[in-house]
Design a protein around this motif. Sequence first.
Motif, mmCIF file in Angstrom:
data_model
loop_
_atom_site.group_PDB
_atom_site.id
_atom_site.type_symbol
_atom_site.label_atom_id
_atom_site.label_comp_id
_atom_site.label_asym_id
_atom_site.label_seq_id
_atom_site.Cartn_x
_atom_site.Cartn_y
_atom_site.Cartn_z
ATOM 1 N N HIS A 1 -2.286 -8.172 -1.055
ATOM 2 C CA HIS A 1 -1.441 -7.255 -0.288
ATOM 3 C C HIS A 1 -0.308 -8.033 0.386
ATOM 4 O O HIS A 1 -0.560 -8.881 1.250
ATOM 5 C CB HIS A 1 -2.267 -6.511 0.765
ATOM 6 N N GLN B 1 -0.345 -7.741 4.248
ATOM 7 C CA GLN B 1 -1.596 -7.969 4.978
ATOM 8 C C GLN B 1 -1.288 -8.656 6.315
ATOM 9 O O GLN B 1 -0.545 -9.639 6.349
ATOM 10 C CB GLN B 1 -2.496 -8.863 4.096
ATOM 11 N N HIS C 1 -11.970 -4.338 -3.208
ATOM 12 C CA HIS C 1 -11.092 -4.184 -2.049
ATOM 13 C C HIS C 1 -10.680 -5.529 -1.452
ATOM 14 O O HIS C 1 -9.567 -5.676 -0.960
ATOM 15 C CB HIS C 1 -11.650 -3.186 -1.017
ATOM 16 N N GLU C 2 -11.542 -6.548 -1.610
ATOM 17 C CA GLU C 2 -11.133 -7.868 -1.090
ATOM 18 C C GLU C 2 -10.034 -8.484 -1.954
ATOM 19 O O GLU C 2 -9.075 -9.064 -1.440
ATOM 20 C CB GLU C 2 -12.338 -8.811 -1.027
ATOM 21 N N TRP D 1 0.829 -1.202 0.000
ATOM 22 C CA TRP D 1 0.000 0.000 0.000
ATOM 23 C C TRP D 1 0.865 1.254 0.000
ATOM 24 O O TRP D 1 1.837 1.294 0.764
ATOM 25 C CB TRP D 1 -0.896 0.000 1.262
ATOM 26 N N LEU E 1 -6.078 2.948 3.919
ATOM 27 C CA LEU E 1 -5.429 1.871 4.679
ATOM 28 C C LEU E 1 -6.053 1.740 6.061
ATOM 29 O O LEU E 1 -6.237 2.739 6.767
ATOM 30 C CB LEU E 1 -3.940 2.208 4.831
ATOM 31 N N TRP F 1 -7.926 -6.825 -3.574
ATOM 32 C CA TRP F 1 -6.697 -6.073 -3.280
ATOM 33 C C TRP F 1 -6.044 -6.622 -2.007
ATOM 34 O O TRP F 1 -4.832 -6.863 -1.984
ATOM 35 C CB TRP F 1 -7.001 -4.565 -3.149
ATOM 36 N N GLU F 2 -6.862 -6.837 -0.992
ATOM 37 C CA GLU F 2 -6.310 -7.371 0.275
ATOM 38 C C GLU F 2 -5.665 -8.743 0.055
ATOM 39 O O GLU F 2 -4.618 -9.054 0.623
ATOM 40 C CB GLU F 2 -7.405 -7.460 1.334
ATOM 41 N N GLY G 1 -6.218 -4.026 6.405
ATOM 42 C CA GLY G 1 -6.612 -4.104 4.990
ATOM 43 C C GLY G 1 -6.872 -2.723 4.438
ATOM 44 O O GLY G 1 -6.281 -1.740 4.916
ATOM 45 N N VAL G 2 -7.739 -2.666 3.422
ATOM 46 C CA VAL G 2 -8.123 -1.366 2.860
ATOM 47 C C VAL G 2 -9.643 -1.270 2.882
ATOM 48 O O VAL G 2 -10.344 -2.282 2.890
ATOM 49 C CB VAL G 2 -7.605 -1.188 1.410
#
Length: 322
Positions: A266, A269, A259-260, A171, A295, A262-263, A288-289
């Motif tokens: 990550h 994470q 967003h999931e 991030w 963030l 993306w997590e 997460g985001v």
Amino acid sequence: MRTLLKLLGDGEFHSGEDLGSALGVSRSAVWKRLQQLQAETGIEVHKVRGRGYRLASPLFLLDEQVLNRSLNELGWSTQVYDSIDSTNAQAMRLIDGEVALPILVLSEQQTAGRGRRGRKWVSPFAENVYYSLVMRVEGGMRQLEGLSLLVGLAVVSMLRELGIADAGLKWPNDILVGNRKLAGILLELTGDPADVCHVVIGIGINVNMRSAAEVDQAWTSMMQQVGQPLDRNQVVASLSRHLHRYLGEHREKGFGAFHEEWEANHAWQGRAVTLLAGSTAIEGVVVGVDTVGALKLRIGDQVQVFSGGELSLRLRDESASG
Ligand code: ATP
Ligand code: BTN
């Protein structure tokens, strides 16, 4: 310059006479052009008496025709430069001109490649991808929410398609393999974000970079990961297909739909991190985001949300990471 590079690109020997007749100039003019080429691009040309000139290593140049074929399918046009200050700067300059958008600006090298907050992006000739897509955005803030994070997902998808399965996001805008930086993203905006504006999506990807003494953090390249040089035209075509798809879905659904995903991508994470905000350092654990890409950090027993361009994450337990 491009004609000479194309002639030499195969990495084989070419006599001064052959190069001269292909270019329609004398042998001494060939020599001068080669000097100029070396000065402008940093490329190493070897001269061997009786055999001619040869590049220290073969070159895979960007091919505007090949690129246009794949990008036209997406409704994008392309401009390819041998050298430019920054593809983001050039994309910005195109905004109020005559060109139809979206347009993709690519260059073999950048003389003033930029990262976040005025940092330098190291951009050697014909080794990496320097990619700036400029487009008009209508429909207010929602169209911009999480956009730079979404671009990261497109880069990761391209890397997977081309054989690099273990790339992760940091991030807000870095692409890492292990803890080494492989790519970075820089979005620049002009106009009124609440109404009509233009956004430049700038992406720098280390593709075949051999050495970069000026990069002051751990880095890697696609070549290092797959064990052989890659065709940068293929990298651009694949990235563009994925980006086109993600941008289309983002326009319809917003970042909340991603967003999931993306997590899941990550790299940090659940990790203990320090968030640097100017001279302030905040310690927390990455949760997460949120649905706009901010963030979420667990600090003590609370979850706090952070967003803004001035923030940088660092791992707290650096030694434990890959
Ligand atoms: P952040 O501040 O987002 O945590 P960061 O330290 O990577 O991350 P950025 O502004 O995102 O900072 O990126 C710029 C930095 O990237 C430069 O300061 C340099 O350390 C590094 N860098 C520059 N060129 C390259 C490159 N070609 N490959 C990898 N890293 C690079
Ligand atoms: C970062 O990690 O700080 C972002 C780096 C972004 C680099 C790319 S290369 C193409 C485009 N043109 C620039 O000058 N910067 C971006």
